[in-house]
Motif scaffolding. Structure first.
Motif, PDB file in Angstrom:
ATOM      1  N   UNK A 226       5.006  11.546   6.414  1.00  0.00           N
ATOM      2  CA  UNK A 226       3.787  11.803   5.648  1.00  0.00           C
ATOM      3  C   UNK A 226       3.624  13.294   5.383  1.00  0.00           C
ATOM      4  N   UNK A 227       3.909  14.115   6.393  1.00  0.00           N
ATOM      5  CA  UNK A 227       3.631  15.539   6.237  1.00  0.00           C
ATOM      6  C   UNK A 227       4.663  16.228   5.363  1.00  0.00           C
ATOM      7  N   UNK A 228       5.937  15.866   5.510  1.00  0.00           N
ATOM      8  CA  UNK A 228       6.973  16.668   4.876  1.00  0.00           C
ATOM      9  C   UNK A 228       7.751  15.942   3.787  1.00  0.00           C
ATOM     10  N   UNK A 229       7.791  14.602   3.838  1.00  0.00           N
ATOM     11  CA  UNK A 229       8.622  13.891   2.869  1.00  0.00           C
ATOM     12  C   UNK A 229       7.801  13.085   1.879  1.00  0.00           C
ATOM     13  N   UNK A 230       6.524  13.440   1.709  1.00  0.00           N
ATOM     14  CA  UNK A 230       5.750  12.780   0.673  1.00  0.00           C
ATOM     15  C   UNK A 230       5.277  11.380   0.993  1.00  0.00           C
ATOM     16  N   UNK A 231       5.383  10.948   2.264  1.00  0.00           N
ATOM     17  CA  UNK A 231       4.872   9.637   2.631  1.00  0.00           C
ATOM     18  C   UNK A 231       5.492   8.533   1.806  1.00  0.00           C
ATOM     19  N   UNK A 232       4.631   7.700   1.198  1.00  0.00           N
ATOM     20  CA  UNK A 232       5.142   6.580   0.409  1.00  0.00           C
ATOM     21  C   UNK A 232       5.511   7.005  -0.998  1.00  0.00           C
ATOM     22  N   UNK A 233       5.367   8.279  -1.346  1.00  0.00           N
ATOM     23  CA  UNK A 233       5.519   8.700  -2.732  1.00  0.00           C
ATOM     24  C   UNK A 233       6.991   8.769  -3.124  1.00  0.00           C
TER      25      UNK A 233
ATOM     26  N   UNK B  73      -1.371   4.376  14.728  1.00  0.00           N
ATOM     27  CA  UNK B  73      -0.980   3.579  13.575  1.00  0.00           C
ATOM     28  C   UNK B  73      -2.176   3.299  12.666  1.00  0.00           C
ATOM     29  N   UNK B  74      -3.411   3.247  13.217  1.00  0.00           N
ATOM     30  CA  UNK B  74      -4.548   2.835  12.393  1.00  0.00           C
ATOM     31  C   UNK B  74      -4.861   3.833  11.290  1.00  0.00           C
ATOM     32  N   UNK B  75      -4.421   5.082  11.374  1.00  0.00           N
ATOM     33  CA  UNK B  75      -4.800   6.028  10.324  1.00  0.00           C
ATOM     34  C   UNK B  75      -3.711   6.243   9.285  1.00  0.00           C
ATOM     35  N   UNK B  76      -2.528   5.643   9.488  1.00  0.00           N
ATOM     36  CA  UNK B  76      -1.453   5.929   8.550  1.00  0.00           C
ATOM     37  C   UNK B  76      -1.609   5.171   7.247  1.00  0.00           C
ATOM     38  N   UNK B  77      -1.372   5.816   6.112  1.00  0.00           N
ATOM     39  CA  UNK B  77      -1.343   5.122   4.830  1.00  0.00           C
ATOM     40  C   UNK B  77       0.016   4.470   4.655  1.00  0.00           C
ATOM     41  N   UNK B  78       0.031   3.127   4.611  1.00  0.00           N
ATOM     42  CA  UNK B  78       1.313   2.432   4.494  1.00  0.00           C
ATOM     43  C   UNK B  78       1.764   2.336   3.045  1.00  0.00           C
ATOM     44  N   UNK B  79       0.876   2.661   2.123  1.00  0.00           N
ATOM     45  CA  UNK B  79       1.245   2.607   0.724  1.00  0.00           C
ATOM     46  C   UNK B  79       0.051   3.018  -0.112  1.00  0.00           C
ATOM     47  N   UNK B  80       0.234   3.098  -1.430  1.00  0.00           N
ATOM     48  CA  UNK B  80      -0.890   3.470  -2.298  1.00  0.00           C
ATOM     49  C   UNK B  80      -1.902   2.337  -2.388  1.00  0.00           C
ATOM     50  N   UNK B  81      -3.137   2.649  -2.752  1.00  0.00           N
ATOM     51  CA  UNK B  81      -4.159   1.619  -2.909  1.00  0.00           C
ATOM     52  C   UNK B  81      -3.785   0.704  -4.065  1.00  0.00           C
ATOM     53  N   UNK B  82      -4.100  -0.592  -3.897  1.00  0.00           N
ATOM     54  CA  UNK B  82      -3.852  -1.548  -4.982  1.00  0.00           C
ATOM     55  C   UNK B  82      -5.147  -1.659  -5.775  1.00  0.00           C
ATOM     56  N   UNK B  83      -5.124  -1.216  -7.038  1.00  0.00           N
ATOM     57  CA  UNK B  83      -6.360  -1.189  -7.822  1.00  0.00           C
ATOM     58  C   UNK B  83      -6.334  -2.161  -8.979  1.00  0.00           C
ATOM     59  N   UNK B  84      -5.166  -2.785  -9.252  1.00  0.00           N
ATOM     60  CA  UNK B  84      -5.071  -3.562 -10.489  1.00  0.00           C
ATOM     61  C   UNK B  84      -5.572  -4.990 -10.313  1.00  0.00           C
ATOM     62  N   UNK B  85      -5.765  -5.447  -9.060  1.00  0.00           N
ATOM     63  CA  UNK B  85      -6.129  -6.849  -8.856  1.00  0.00           C
ATOM     64  C   UNK B  85      -7.637  -7.017  -9.040  1.00  0.00           C
ATOM     65  N   UNK B  86      -8.026  -8.092  -9.705  1.00  0.00           N
ATOM     66  CA  UNK B  86      -9.438  -8.403  -9.879  1.00  0.00           C
ATOM     67  C   UNK B  86      -9.855  -9.356  -8.752  1.00  0.00           C
ATOM     68  N   UNK B  87     -10.695  -8.901  -7.856  1.00  0.00           N
ATOM     69  CA  UNK B  87     -10.998  -9.666  -6.645  1.00  0.00           C
ATOM     70  C   UNK B  87     -12.161 -10.643  -6.846  1.00  0.00           C
ATOM     71  N   UNK B  88     -12.679 -10.769  -8.081  1.00  0.00           N
ATOM     72  CA  UNK B  88     -13.881 -11.582  -8.252  1.00  0.00           C
ATOM     73  C   UNK B  88     -13.624 -13.068  -8.057  1.00  0.00           C
ATOM     74  N   UNK B  89     -12.341 -13.494  -7.942  1.00  0.00           N
ATOM     75  CA  UNK B  89     -12.081 -14.921  -7.760  1.00  0.00           C
ATOM     76  C   UNK B  89     -12.449 -15.398  -6.355  1.00  0.00           C
ATOM     77  N   UNK B  90     -12.662 -14.457  -5.415  1.00  0.00           N
ATOM     78  CA  UNK B  90     -12.973 -14.844  -4.041  1.00  0.00           C
ATOM     79  C   UNK B  90     -14.318 -15.571  -3.984  1.00  0.00           C
ATOM     80  N   UNK B  91     -14.466 -16.592  -3.113  1.00  0.00           N
ATOM     81  CA  UNK B  91     -15.734 -17.318  -3.027  1.00  0.00           C
ATOM     82  C   UNK B  91     -16.847 -16.462  -2.421  1.00  0.00           C
ATOM     83  N   UNK B  92     -18.076 -16.903  -2.527  1.00  0.00           N
ATOM     84  CA  UNK B  92     -19.276 -16.254  -1.977  1.00  0.00           C
ATOM     85  C   UNK B  92     -19.497 -14.857  -2.548  1.00  0.00           C
ATOM     86  N   UNK B  93     -18.838 -14.540  -3.647  1.00  0.00           N
ATOM     87  CA  UNK B  93     -19.036 -13.205  -4.216  1.00  0.00           C
ATOM     88  C   UNK B  93     -18.507 -12.098  -3.329  1.00  0.00           C
TER      89      UNK B  93
END
Lengths: 362, 101, 187
Positions: free
Chosen positions: A278-285, A98-118
């Motif tokens: 993942x191999x034949x049905x396009x995974x999360x696509x 299970x640790x290597x499976x992609x459960x979905x596309x990467x989330x790139x739109x969120x700005x993470x700079x609000x987290x404390x300690x940089x």
């Protein structure tokens, strides 16, 4: 202090990811068991479990409680250490992929700079994968093949004839069908040009067919049949064939140790379905989804994830459906089918794909 | 203490020694076979370590070759062991003494 | 830091499993310990930035070769080793050889102190699947072909070795063996 937090943060994130993924998988597994009993009931004109909770939805938890409180019997003449090791090996090897499976596309739109300690500085994408390994396919195949030990050792250590027969059968069966499975994957790997599971999904989006099931239909069928054999499900459930071997390799197991085997079987079904998706049905696509939502946004990720789980559930339903429909193979039929039909077909598919890739790239 | 090339080589040496001693002490053909596999693995470790520290792919390719040879060895070796067992009902290498008398 | 801890964890595990493999007389325990060695070595390969080799290690060694060995052990239903019948000096020979090899190990340890302490290029791509594949089918094409032929020979050889004797012939062999054992006992 800040430095410590910064060093520890990635590990905390990964631990949370592991926790979430495993919890989710175990819940799905619990409800697959219930769904199996329900669907089998409907196929056979029965109602299925309906006593615990509304429509029986709490049945898995009742089962779990029963497993916990049953008496744990250990056969007198068994090899104790191996007897205790076997169920652990089975479940661990089922859960690890299970640790290597992609459960979905990467989330790139969120700005993470609000987290404390940089903590969010420089973080561009949140991948929905726990471990990024560029040999994901090999990793999954390898761990699945280690899973044979769980069954073989259980059969050997119980010191019972039925268990030993089940263990021997299962190791022979799994060695044989692993070859066909590996050969059927090669076609996809050649088309995608990568062993990375996420890379395969992206390669499918680039390809003219969108899903590899179209150019690799033979590979898909071979993979599906081999997957049924690898997970010891009907019609290949020879290791536990209850009419011949009582319960096969887990005849002597009771209580939680039996529950571990039981869970391992369903987690295996789940991971194999995931691999097939993942191999034949396009995974999360989902084709066309990028026109509705922006790629990399949270709704896009959520819809893709739901589509991924939906495809997996379709495969799980196929497992149950076939269990309700087909009778069991005989052992010699199983071996003949694996070696004399499935493996040659898989190899022919590989050669065919080589030719196609060669002429396309010229 | 960061692991250096020397620590990988030392680990490999220790594993090789254990495998070598095992080959001498085991009398069971399958046990000896497994000890030989261990020695091959110790050698593989040195290949991978050198490949890492000199940034060269050759070492890893040789590991691949060693693994293929080990697979071939397993197939033939286990075939021989099964054939031997069929003839003498034992896999003890001390029983393989038909040529002696 | 984490890399160091992982190395010592898996190195210790590998050595412990290797010793337990040699120590146990029951072949199945030896086999399980050997699988432990293979898996810890595979983890060490991951820390050495060789994920492809690590995955292949699990796939071939742990997943194929050792499954075959376990299968044969279960099939033949091997008992524990009988106590040593061979000559006593083997103990001395084995011990001596062990000490010699360990000495050699520490000689290597001393000798490679001059070798690079850090990886030449920490961001090397030497372990990437793509590079291995390219090298395999360009520079090392001939060795790969030879290995292919070797595997084919191994397949044919093992089929010929392991094929069943005709049943009467097999019974004859077994009878003869039992007769020989009875004679041995009478003596």
């Amino acid at each position: 202090m800040e430095a410590v937090i910064k060093t520890a943060f990635p590990y905390v994130v990964i631990s949370v990811g592991i926790l979430l993924a495993f919890q989710g998988v175990l819940m799905i597994v619990a409800y697959t068991v219930l769904a199996e009993r329900k669907v089998l009931g409907w196929i056979q004109g029965r109602i299925g479990p309906n006593r615990v909770g509304p429509w029986g939805v709490l049945q898995p938890f009742a089962d779990l409680l029963k497993f916990i409180f049953k008496e744990d019997l250990v056969p007198d003449k068994s090899t104790k250490f191996v007897y205790f090791l076997a169920p652990m090996v089975a479940l661990t090897c089922a859960l690890l992929p299970i640790v290597v499976y992609p459960f979905g596309p990467s989330i790139t739109s969120v700005d993470w700079t609000f987290l404390p300690f940089g903590l969010g500085e420089g973080v561009k994408a949140l991948p929905l994968t726990i471990a990024k390994i560029d040999v994901g396919v090999l990793f999954v195949l390898g761990i699945t093949s280690v899973g044979v030990y769980g069954i073989a050792l259980a059969g050997w250590s119980s010191n019972s004839k039925y268990s030993l027969m089940g263990g021997l059968r299962s190791s022979a069966q799994m060695i044989s069908y692993e070859l066909a499975m590996g050969a059927s994957v090669i076609g996809v790997v050649m088309l995608a040009g990568t062993l990375d599971l996420n890379g395969i999904i992206y390669a499918q989006q680039q390809s003219p067919f969108r899903w590899y099931i179209i150019p690799q239909f033979i590979g898909f069928i071979v993979f599906l049949i081999a997957a049924f054999a690898e997970t010891n499900r009907v019609p290949f459930d020879l290791p536990e064939a209850e009419t011949e071997l009582v319960a096969g390799f887990h005849t002597e197991y009771s209580a939680l140790k039996f529950a571990l085997f039981f869970m391992a079987e369903y987690v295996n079904m789940f991971t194999v379905s995931m691999m097939c998706t993942v191999l034949f049905l396009g995974g999360w696509y989902v084709p066309g989804l990028s026109h509705i939502f922006e790629v990399g946004s949270i709704p896009y990720a959520i819809v893709s994830h739901i589509a991924f789980i939906g495809k997996i559930c379709a495969f799980l339903f196929l497992y149950i459906w076939i269990r309700g429909t087909l009778p069991r193979f005989r052992f010699d039929q199983l071996m003949n089918f694996g070696w004399k039909f499935l493996l040659p077909v898989a190899i022919a598919n590989v050669i065919f794909t080589i030719l196609i890739v060669y002429f396309l790239n010229r | 203490m960061e692991p250096t090339l020397a620590s990988y080589l030392a680990l490999s040496g220790i594993l090789f020694t254990i495998g070598c001693v095992g080959v001498i002490f085991k009398r069971n053909a399958i046990g000896m076979f497994m000890c030989i596999e261990l020695m091959l693995n110790a050698v593989n470790l040195t290949f991978v370590a050198f490949s890492r520290y000199y940034a060269d792919t050759t070492g890893q390719l040789f590991v691949f070759m060693v693994m293929s040879v080990a697979a071939a060895e397993a197939a033939v070796g286990l075939g021989i062991i099964i054939a031997f067992y069929r003839n003498r009902l034992s896999v003890d290498v001390d029983d393989a003494s038909m040529m002696k008398n | 830091m984490v890399g160091t801890a992982l190395f010592f964890l898996f190195a210790g595990l590998a050595i412990a499993c290797a010793i337990s493999m040699v120590y146990h007389r029951n072949p199945l325990y030896s086999a399980i310990s050997l699988v432990g060695v293979f898996i810890s070595l595979s983890c060490i390969y991951v820390t050495l930035a060789a994920p492809f080799i690590a995955a292949v290690q699990i796939l071939i060694y742990a997943g194929a070769i050792m499954v075959l060995v376990v299968f044969v052990i279960m099939l033949l239903n091997l008992e524990e080793d009988r106590p040593m019948q061979r000559l006593r000096y083997l103990w001395a020979l084995g011990g001596g050889l062990g000490v010699l090899l360990l000495g050699q190990t520490f000689f290597i340890f001393w000798a490679v102190m001059r070798a690079p302490q850090q990886a030449v290029d920490p961001n090397t791509t030497a372990g990437k699947t793509m590079d291995i594949g390219r090298a395999m089918y360009t520079e090392y094409l001939l060795p790969v072909e030879i290995v292919g032929i070797l595997l084919l020979m191994a397949i044919i050889g093992s089929v010929i070795l392991a094929r069943r004797l005709a049943q009467p012939q097999l019974e004859l062999v077994v009878d003869r063996e039992e007769e020989r054992r009875n004679l041995d006992d009478e003596e």
